[in-house]
Scaffold this motif. Structure first.
Motif, PDB file in Angstrom:
ATOM      1  N   LYS A 181       9.187   2.812  11.278  1.00 38.04           N
ATOM      2  CA  LYS A 181       9.511   1.621  12.056  1.00 38.04           C
ATOM      3  C   LYS A 181      11.020   1.416  12.152  1.00 38.04           C
ATOM      4  O   LYS A 181      11.793   2.019  11.434  1.00 38.04           O
ATOM      5  CB  LYS A 181       8.831   0.401  11.426  1.00 38.04           C
ATOM      6  N   GLY A 182      11.396   0.545  13.066  1.00 34.85           N
ATOM      7  CA  GLY A 182      12.802   0.232  13.277  1.00 34.85           C
ATOM      8  C   GLY A 182      13.127   0.320  14.751  1.00 34.85           C
ATOM      9  O   GLY A 182      12.246   0.498  15.594  1.00 34.85           O
ATOM     10  N   ALA A 183      14.406   0.185  15.085  1.00 36.39           N
ATOM     11  CA  ALA A 183      14.817   0.315  16.483  1.00 36.39           C
ATOM     12  C   ALA A 183      14.518   1.737  16.948  1.00 36.39           C
ATOM     13  O   ALA A 183      15.024   2.705  16.388  1.00 36.39           O
ATOM     14  CB  ALA A 183      16.303   0.020  16.617  1.00 36.39           C
ATOM     15  N   GLY A 184      13.665   1.853  17.967  1.00 36.01           N
ATOM     16  CA  GLY A 184      13.222   3.178  18.387  1.00 36.01           C
ATOM     17  C   GLY A 184      12.268   3.767  17.367  1.00 36.01           C
ATOM     18  O   GLY A 184      12.517   4.836  16.793  1.00 36.01           O
ATOM     19  N   SER A 185      11.138   3.090  17.122  1.00 39.78           N
ATOM     20  CA  SER A 185      10.160   3.565  16.133  1.00 39.78           C
ATOM     21  C   SER A 185       9.694   4.974  16.489  1.00 39.78           C
ATOM     22  O   SER A 185       9.525   5.323  17.659  1.00 39.78           O
ATOM     23  CB  SER A 185       8.959   2.625  16.079  1.00 39.78           C
ATOM     24  N   GLY A 194      13.111   1.350   4.214  1.00 40.41           N
ATOM     25  CA  GLY A 194      13.128   1.193   2.757  1.00 40.41           C
ATOM     26  C   GLY A 194      11.898   1.810   2.110  1.00 40.41           C
ATOM     27  O   GLY A 194      11.995   2.502   1.081  1.00 40.41           O
ATOM     28  N   GLU A 195      10.732   1.566   2.699  1.00 40.73           N
ATOM     29  CA  GLU A 195       9.495   2.164   2.183  1.00 40.73           C
ATOM     30  C   GLU A 195       9.507   3.668   2.359  1.00 40.73           C
ATOM     31  O   GLU A 195       9.046   4.421   1.484  1.00 40.73           O
ATOM     32  CB  GLU A 195       8.296   1.531   2.878  1.00 40.73           C
ATOM     33  N   ALA A 196      10.040   4.134   3.487  1.00 39.55           N
ATOM     34  CA  ALA A 196      10.127   5.574   3.717  1.00 39.55           C
ATOM     35  C   ALA A 196      11.005   6.244   2.667  1.00 39.55           C
ATOM     36  O   ALA A 196      10.690   7.346   2.187  1.00 39.55           O
ATOM     37  CB  ALA A 196      10.674   5.843   5.121  1.00 39.55           C
ATOM     38  N   ALA A 197      12.098   5.584   2.315  1.00 42.90           N
ATOM     39  CA  ALA A 197      12.983   6.149   1.288  1.00 42.90           C
ATOM     40  C   ALA A 197      12.262   6.270  -0.044  1.00 42.90           C
ATOM     41  O   ALA A 197      12.407   7.273  -0.759  1.00 42.90           O
ATOM     42  CB  ALA A 197      14.232   5.279   1.152  1.00 42.90           C
ATOM     43  N   ARG A 198      11.475   5.276  -0.397  1.00 49.16           N
ATOM     44  CA  ARG A 198      10.719   5.357  -1.654  1.00 49.16           C
ATOM     45  C   ARG A 198       9.672   6.473  -1.585  1.00 49.16           C
ATOM     46  O   ARG A 198       9.463   7.202  -2.560  1.00 49.16           O
ATOM     47  CB  ARG A 198      10.066   4.011  -1.955  1.00 49.16           C
ATOM     48  N   GLY A 230       0.827  -1.202   0.000  1.00 47.25           N
ATOM     49  CA  GLY A 230       0.000   0.000   0.000  1.00 47.25           C
ATOM     50  C   GLY A 230       0.860   1.251   0.000  1.00 47.25           C
ATOM     51  O   GLY A 230       0.508   2.265  -0.625  1.00 47.25           O
ATOM     52  N   LEU A 231       2.010   1.190   0.665  1.00 49.77           N
ATOM     53  CA  LEU A 231       2.948   2.312   0.686  1.00 49.77           C
ATOM     54  C   LEU A 231       3.765   2.381  -0.594  1.00 49.77           C
ATOM     55  O   LEU A 231       4.057   3.470  -1.098  1.00 49.77           O
ATOM     56  CB  LEU A 231       3.877   2.180   1.894  1.00 49.77           C
ATOM     57  N   ASN A 232       4.143   1.232  -1.121  1.00 45.95           N
ATOM     58  CA  ASN A 232       4.902   1.238  -2.375  1.00 45.95           C
ATOM     59  C   ASN A 232       4.076   1.804  -3.521  1.00 45.95           C
ATOM     60  O   ASN A 232       4.599   2.521  -4.384  1.00 45.95           O
ATOM     61  CB  ASN A 232       5.375  -0.179  -2.702  1.00 45.95           C
ATOM     62  N   LEU A 233       2.782   1.494  -3.526  1.00 45.02           N
ATOM     63  CA  LEU A 233       1.896   2.087  -4.539  1.00 45.02           C
ATOM     64  C   LEU A 233       1.752   3.587  -4.328  1.00 45.02           C
ATOM     65  O   LEU A 233       1.689   4.363  -5.293  1.00 45.02           O
ATOM     66  CB  LEU A 233       0.532   1.399  -4.496  1.00 45.02           C
ATOM     67  N   LEU A 234       1.738   4.011  -3.071  1.00 39.02           N
ATOM     68  CA  LEU A 234       1.654   5.444  -2.769  1.00 39.02           C
ATOM     69  C   LEU A 234       2.917   6.166  -3.233  1.00 39.02           C
ATOM     70  O   LEU A 234       2.852   7.312  -3.701  1.00 39.02           O
ATOM     71  CB  LEU A 234       1.440   5.651  -1.273  1.00 39.02           C
ATOM     72  N   ALA A 235       4.062   5.506  -3.111  1.00 41.94           N
ATOM     73  CA  ALA A 235       5.308   6.114  -3.588  1.00 41.94           C
ATOM     74  C   ALA A 235       5.281   6.300  -5.102  1.00 41.94           C
ATOM     75  O   ALA A 235       5.796   7.295  -5.628  1.00 41.94           O
ATOM     76  CB  ALA A 235       6.495   5.245  -3.181  1.00 41.94           C
ATOM     77  N   ALA A 236       4.664   5.343  -5.796  1.00 41.92           N
ATOM     78  CA  ALA A 236       4.581   5.435  -7.263  1.00 41.92           C
ATOM     79  C   ALA A 236       3.544   6.453  -7.710  1.00 41.92           C
ATOM     80  O   ALA A 236       3.695   7.080  -8.761  1.00 41.92           O
ATOM     81  CB  ALA A 236       4.263   4.061  -7.845  1.00 41.92           C
TER      82      ALA A 236
END
Length: 494
Positions: free
Chosen positions: A404-408, A369-373, A345-351
């Motif tokens: 997300k990630g360590a310390g979201s 990775g999704e945030a970067a896109r 859903g996020l990858n489609l939003l990036a596109a």
């Protein structure tokens, strides 16, 4: 951290302003602040390592080094065997130079650290090299010392900030101390609580140095989440009052992702949970979790009647980016319903970027990775400053963003930001994000705002992961969180 202000997180600039305020407006000499910092750190050292007999302190040329010299002096006065190692001479004739002179007058040996120097025998090493003053890789001599301390097998106490760690961002541009304990002075630095910092700080304690409340004039830049849950349900509650989550996803071969999302929504307290997915998944979903109402959805027309009955959407787990997933994604985004968007859903939003109506309750849950896109940059740029990235996501899409990630991090479009202090490396496994999507959707369904649902959902998810990890981090799987999640949501575990 059990001190006042321990949940308030500040930027380095804010903490430096507090330091100046204490000196210039309250008349507390800088040397006195240095003495208090050394005393607080030494007290922590004795509390955590009561049997310590020998310590070695490594001092840089700035005020962090001054803290180290005074700690060495206190240790000497307490009868410990102590030696100090100077990375460089203190700059000028300020407080750090005075601290070194006091240390030497008391008889503490101070050695110049060279690249060929050997680490002394010590029960505990004390890092007083850089503090908050470093935003670049350490110099080669310092880097070599840091690497040797990290390999020593002995515990390290970091004064204020582990050297090499950017106290503003949590990023390490080069090598950094891996501390067993960090004693942070005056106020909590935001960068100690996210990203790479989690591998370097060890336990964190805050020493406010006995400063009056007037020092904390500014609003914090961010806050650490506190353990929370929902209030008990009224005795006359029924399922219709607790919302209806519609989870959309599960393309060919990804039934597990949408099942985890749906089951997490059930365990998160949603009254009803429907799943819109491929026909091939219906038998497995009905057999494994009959409480999920699984529906075959071949396209937007089949999704429309499910949207009419739902109160919240969870879109993305296993959705894919093909024609089927894209068509369902477009239909869901055109709906006015509250929305949690994850994975494809996020990858489609990036596109196909779009801004959401701020009145609509929307939560985005990207990993780096999704945030970067979404932001059109490299993953390294995201990790270099997670705070800036989270805020950029929230502003760009007019939505609450969970990085997300360590310390979201949880950011809203107004710039408010919260940091999750829980979670563990065992949660770095498949399906954890699908679970989080379902939990946040369930909280939205029960009446939480997007920001509250994101903060509470992230906290519950991470705390459930910590409970599940009591049996070991390796081998932890997403469904292990479901049982502790339910207990935490009902306030049955601390």
């Amino acid at each position: 951290m059990n001190a006042p202000h321990c949940h308030a997180l500040y930027s380095v600039a804010q903490v430096r302003a507090m330091d100046r305020r204490a000196i210039e407006e309250l008349g507390i000499p800088g040397y006195e602040l240095m003495r208090r910092a050394a005393a607080a750190a030494f007290a922590s050292l004795r509390r955590h390592w009561p049997q310590v007999q020998r310590i070695a302190v490594y001092c840089g040329p700035g005020n962090n080094g001054g803290d180290g010299y005074l700690l060495a002096l206190l240790a000497h006065e307490a009868g410990l065997a102590v030696e100090a190692h100077a990375l460089a001479e203190p700059t000028g004739k300020g407080d750090a130079a005075s601290a070194r002179a006091a240390c030497e007058r008391a008889g503490v040996p101070v050695h110049r650290w060279e690249e060929t120097s050997s680490l002394p025998e010590a029960d505990v090493h004390v890092d007083a090299l850089y503090g908050t003053g470093l935003d670049r890789p350490p110099q080669p001599v310092a880097a070599a010392l840091i690497e040797r301390l990290n390999r020593s097998g002995k515990p390290t106490l970091a004064l204020d900030v582990p050297s090499g760690l950017n106290a503003d961002t949590g990023h390490c541009p080069g090598v950094a101390i891996r501390a067993s304990l960090t004693v942070s002075f005056i106020a909590s630095k935001r960068g100690l609580h996210t990203g790479q910092a989690n591998a370097h700080t060890g336990r964190i304690e805050l020493a406010t140095l006995g400063l009056p409340e007037s020092v904390w004039q500014e609003a914090p830049d961010a806050r650490l989440l506190e353990a929370a849950t929902l209030p008990p349900r009224p005795r006359d509650a029924h399922k219709g009052r607790n919302g209806h989550v519609l989870a959309v996803g599960g393309d060919h071969g990804t039934a597990g992702a949408i099942r985890l999302c749906g089951e997490a929504a059930l365990r998160g307290g949603a009254g009803l949970v429907s799943v819109a997915t491929r026909a091939e998944h219906l038998f497995a979903l009905n057999a494994a979790r009959p409480e999920l109402m699984a529906h075959e959805v071949g396209g937007p027309q089949a999704l429309a009647p499910l949207l009419e009955r739902a109160t919240v959407l969870a879109v993305g787990p296993g959705l894919g980016q093909g024609a089927w997933g894209h068509a369902l994604w477009l239909t869901a985004l055109d709906s006015p319903l509250p929305l949690v968007l994850d994975a494809d859903g996020l990858n489609l939003l990036a596109a196909e970027p779009r801004r959401f109506d701020r009145a609509r309750q929307v939560v985005l849950t990207p990993h780096p990775g999704e945030a970067a896109r979404l932001l059109g940059c490299a993953v390294a740029d995201i990790e270099r400053d997670r705070f800036a990235a989270a805020r950029s996501l929230a502003r760009r899409f007019d939505a609450v963003a969970v990085l997300k990630g360590a310390g979201s991090l949880i950011a809203d479009p107004h710039g408010r930001l919260d940091v999750c202090p829980w979670g563990n490396p065992g949660m770095a496994s498949g399906g954890m994000g699908d679970l989080l999507t379902g939990v946040i959707a369930a909280l939205l369904a029960q009446g939480c705002s997007a920001r509250d649902a994101a903060c509470l959902g992230v906290g519950l998810h991470a705390r459930a992961g910590d409970h599940a990890a009591r049996k070991g981090e390796r081998g932890l799987i997403a469904s292990d969180l479901l049982s502790p999640l339910r207990r935490l949501l009902n306030g049955l575990d601390a």
